[in-house]
Design a protein around this motif. Structure first.
Motif, short mmCIF file in Angstrom:
data_model
loop_
_atom_site.label_atom_id
_atom_site.label_comp_id
_atom_site.label_asym_id
_atom_site.label_seq_id
_atom_site.Cartn_x
_atom_site.Cartn_y
_atom_site.Cartn_z
N PHE A 272 36.96 35.43 54.91
CA PHE A 272 37.39 34.34 54.04
C PHE A 272 38.77 34.68 53.60
O PHE A 272 38.98 35.88 53.00
CB PHE A 272 36.41 33.76 53.04
N SER A 273 39.84 33.89 53.75
CA SER A 273 41.25 34.12 53.49
C SER A 273 41.33 33.08 52.29
O SER A 273 41.82 32.03 52.62
CB SER A 273 42.27 34.15 54.44
N PRO A 274 41.50 33.68 51.10
CA PRO A 274 42.00 32.79 50.03
C PRO A 274 43.55 32.15 50.39
O PRO A 274 43.56 30.79 49.93
CB PRO A 274 42.07 33.79 48.86
N ASN B 180 47.33 30.29 36.04
CA ASN B 180 46.05 30.57 35.95
C ASN B 180 45.18 29.14 36.01
O ASN B 180 45.75 28.27 35.96
CB ASN B 180 46.04 31.05 34.49
N GLY B 181 43.81 29.59 35.84
CA GLY B 181 42.87 28.41 35.96
C GLY B 181 42.90 27.78 37.22
O GLY B 181 43.12 28.16 38.33
N THR B 182 41.81 26.92 37.45
CA THR B 182 40.95 26.40 38.72
C THR B 182 41.30 24.96 38.37
O THR B 182 40.44 24.15 39.28
CB THR B 182 39.71 26.74 38.82
N ILE C 71 32.48 34.71 43.99
CA ILE C 71 33.99 35.23 44.24
C ILE C 71 34.68 34.79 45.05
O ILE C 71 35.98 34.33 44.60
CB ILE C 71 33.72 36.79 44.53
N GLU C 72 34.27 34.33 46.26
CA GLU C 72 34.93 33.26 47.13
C GLU C 72 35.38 31.86 46.47
O GLU C 72 36.76 31.70 46.66
CB GLU C 72 34.11 33.24 48.61
N TYR C 73 34.49 31.37 45.69
CA TYR C 73 34.93 30.27 45.11
C TYR C 73 35.89 30.23 44.11
O TYR C 73 36.81 29.60 43.92
CB TYR C 73 33.70 29.66 44.56
N GLN C 74 35.99 31.37 43.31
CA GLN C 74 36.83 31.77 42.45
C GLN C 74 38.50 32.07 43.28
O GLN C 74 39.33 31.65 42.88
CB GLN C 74 36.76 32.80 41.52
N ASP C 75 38.20 32.81 44.27
CA ASP C 75 39.42 33.19 45.22
C ASP C 75 40.05 31.89 45.56
O ASP C 75 41.08 31.86 45.84
CB ASP C 75 39.06 34.20 46.12
#
Length: 218
Positions: free
Chosen positions: A53-55, A143-145, A163-167
């Motif tokens: 996975f590539s963010p 910052n933030g999502t 981690i992937e979801y955050q990335d």
């Protein structure tokens, strides 16, 4: 006196027989491997899924769609502000996208930049009640999502883990910064007039932190 006849010695196994058995076993092993093997062609959908996975690739792919959604749904801050102050829940249902922590709101505003720190500036918008503190984050760190959560269709279940979801959110933020902010002189916006369209998470109705998807400096 009887004489016993010793059994005749067996002929040694043919070397060819052992070779044939080895070849047959090898063929069976290869056949078993072939059954469990899927050929993946370079560039195919399976090849893409097999890659790590590539963010950043994800962010570059998703940001244009998110930007379009935010711009389409953005409400003028002068209209949104009294609605949020009057009834936070109703305003979220009318103007926002539900999220796990506070609805994501869509806003556009034009105003004078006040003081700022670490790339976060206060914005004075005529017609917005003074009790609302309106801020815009311009980097270098975004910052933030809020951008990730803005469409409402990017879910945790689409990713391998947290981690992937955050990335994914970080990748979208970086894509936004590259597309929207990096071409602007943001070293000191104080005193300037800007027009911003973006999102903020509605937790405290009196405190908005806008993540831009479009920013114009006059």
């Amino acid at each position: 006196m009887t004489s016993s006849t010793a059994p005749a010695p067996k002929a040694p196994a043919s070397p060819r027989r052992g070779l044939y058995i080895s070849v047959a076993l090898a063929v069976l092993v290869l056949a078993g491997i072939a059954v469990d093997t899927t050929v993946v062609h370079i560039g195919s959908d399976q090849d893409v899924r097999a890659q790590a996975f590539s963010p950043d690739s994800y962010g570059e792919s998703e940001f244009p769609r998110i930007q379009s959604i935010v711009k389409d749904k953005a409400v003028d801050a002068v209209t949104l502000a009294p609605a949020v102050l009057a009834d936070k829940k109703a305003a979220a249902e009318t103007y926002g996208t539900p999220a796990s922590t506070g609805a994501i709101m869509f806003v556009t505003a034009r105003g004078k930049v006040l003081d700022g720190k670490s790339g976060v500036y206060k914005l004075l918008v005529e017609g917005v009640p003074e009790e609302i503190t309106l801020r815009v984050q311009t980097g270098p760190a975004i910052n933030g999502t809020d951008l990730r959560d803005a469409p409402g269709d990017i879910a945790f279940g689409q990713f391998k883990n947290q981690i992937e979801y955050q990335d994914a959110g970080s990748g979208i933020n970086r894509a936004m910064k590259a597309a929207v902010l990096d071409g602007l002189d943001l070293s000191d916006l104080t005193g300037k007039t800007i027009e911003v369209t973006g999102t903020f998470r509605l937790i405290n109705p009196k405190n908005w932190m806008i993540t831009p998807v479009e920013l114009k400096v006059e």
